[in-house]
Write an enzyme that holds these catalytic residues in place. Structure first.
Site, PDB file in Angstrom:
ATOM      1  N   ASP A  86      44.170  34.633  47.820  1.00 60.74           N
ATOM      2  CA  ASP A  86      43.753  33.264  48.180  1.00 60.74           C
ATOM      3  C   ASP A  86      44.811  32.161  48.022  1.00 60.74           C
ATOM      4  O   ASP A  86      44.492  31.083  47.505  1.00 60.74           O
ATOM      5  CB  ASP A  86      42.505  32.871  47.359  1.00 60.74           C
ATOM      6  CG  ASP A  86      41.314  33.799  47.573  1.00 60.74           C
ATOM      7  OD1 ASP A  86      41.438  34.740  48.366  1.00 60.74           O
ATOM      8  OD2 ASP A  86      40.272  33.580  46.925  1.00 60.74           O
ATOM      9  N   LYS A 114      36.795  37.114  52.619  1.00 60.86           N
ATOM     10  CA  LYS A 114      35.656  37.213  51.710  1.00 60.86           C
ATOM     11  C   LYS A 114      34.924  35.885  51.646  1.00 60.86           C
ATOM     12  O   LYS A 114      35.489  34.850  52.008  1.00 60.86           O
ATOM     13  CB  LYS A 114      36.132  37.626  50.314  1.00 60.86           C
ATOM     14  CG  LYS A 114      37.067  36.620  49.690  1.00 60.86           C
ATOM     15  CD  LYS A 114      37.701  37.164  48.430  1.00 60.86           C
ATOM     16  CE  LYS A 114      38.550  36.135  47.725  1.00 60.86           C
ATOM     17  NZ  LYS A 114      37.806  34.976  47.238  1.00 60.86           N
ATOM     18  N   CYS A 146      39.367  33.991  41.187  1.00 60.53           N
ATOM     19  CA  CYS A 146      39.442  35.087  42.151  1.00 60.53           C
ATOM     20  C   CYS A 146      40.450  36.170  41.776  1.00 60.53           C
ATOM     21  O   CYS A 146      40.215  37.349  42.068  1.00 60.53           O
ATOM     22  CB  CYS A 146      39.683  34.535  43.545  1.00 60.53           C
ATOM     23  SG  CYS A 146      38.215  33.641  44.140  1.00 60.53           S
TER      24      CYS A 146
HETATM   25  C1  VGL Z   1      38.104  30.497  44.369  1.00 65.41           C
HETATM   26  C2  VGL Z   1      36.473  29.064  43.622  1.00 65.41           C
HETATM   27  C3  VGL Z   1      35.767  29.228  44.787  1.00 65.41           C
HETATM   28  C4  VGL Z   1      39.406  31.200  44.109  1.00 65.41           C
HETATM   29  C5  VGL Z   1      37.406  30.684  45.541  1.00 65.41           C
HETATM   30  O1  VGL Z   1      40.083  31.637  45.076  1.00 65.41           O
HETATM   31  O2  VGL Z   1      39.789  31.319  42.918  1.00 65.41           O
HETATM   32  N1  VGL Z   1      37.625  29.699  43.410  1.00 65.41           N
HETATM   33  N2  VGL Z   1      36.243  30.034  45.735  1.00 65.41           N
END
Ligand code: VGL
Ligand code: ZN
Length: 202
Positions: A8, A106, A151
């Site tokens: 991410d 995701k 994540c």
């Molecule tokens: C994430 C909060 C919500 C992350 C993703 O990538 O850590 N954190 N969605």
């Protein structure tokens, strides 16, 4: 098959984005410098519909970072982030993606969140990542990205449970909440996940 899993590293998680991780931009050159050391590089991309259940904006009267109960489990409510097709959902423009073999998306189901790159938070549906890595013959999995305490943590935990030898690259990751990360690091160390820095990678 030495494999790097980049979690991410998207504009919304970088300072200036809607859910910024402090120092999120600093890891980009570190990740770029280590990518050539791997046989396989794979990334995940948080990819939510606008009506995603994790967004505070979809719950009347609720604010960001409030925790609600969802499917019997606590769910933190976030600012709208990584909405499908938006600039915020794109990878950081300086992140080199030329050698990536696959990107696993995701959080695409509006009814459930998915922190891990492997399974949603209810462990109901797989993204296919575990099967993909196993078919490729991956044994050692190196993880990095954003956020270290959300994540990347959930992905490392699932990867460990799937039987991969896991290496958490600390200077190629940044947490949203550093206190929370300290606690989670202890838990991961106890499991047998190894903590390394980019310079340790041969
Ligand atoms: C994430 C909060 C919500 C992350 C993703 O990538 O850590 N954190 N969605
Ligand atoms: Zn998300």
């Amino acid at each position: 098959m030495k494999t790097l899993l980049i979690i991410d590293v998207q504009n919304d998680f970088i300072p200036g984005g809607s859910l910024p991780v402090p120092g999120g931009d600093k890891i980009v050159p570190v990740i770029n410098s280590i990518q050539p050391k791997f046989d396989l590089v794979v990334a995940t991309q948080d990819w939510h519909p606008q009506d995603h259940i994790s967004f505070a904006s979809n719950h009347e009267g609720k604010s960001t970072f409030e925790v609600i109960e969802l499917h019997g489990k606590p769910q933190t409510l976030w600012a709208d982030h990584c909405v499908q097709g938006t600039e915020g959902a794109e990878f950081h423009p300086d992140l080199d993606s030329t050698t990536w073999e696959a990107i696993f998306r995701k959080g695409t189901d509006n009814q459930i969140d998915s922190y891990s790159g492997f399974y949603d938070n209810g462990h109901l549906k797989s993204t296919g990542l575990a099967g993909y890595l196993k078919e490729k013959g991956v044994t050692q999995l190196f993880l990095c990205g954003l956020a270290a305490d959300i994540c990347v943590y959930y992905s490392a935990y699932d990867a460990f449970k799937e039987g991969f030898a896991c290496f958490f690259i600390e200077d190629a990751s940044q947490p949203l909440d550093s206190e929370n990360y300290k606690e989670l690091k202890k838990k991961m160390e106890y499991l047998g996940i190894q903590f390394i820095s980019a310079a340790d990678i041969q």
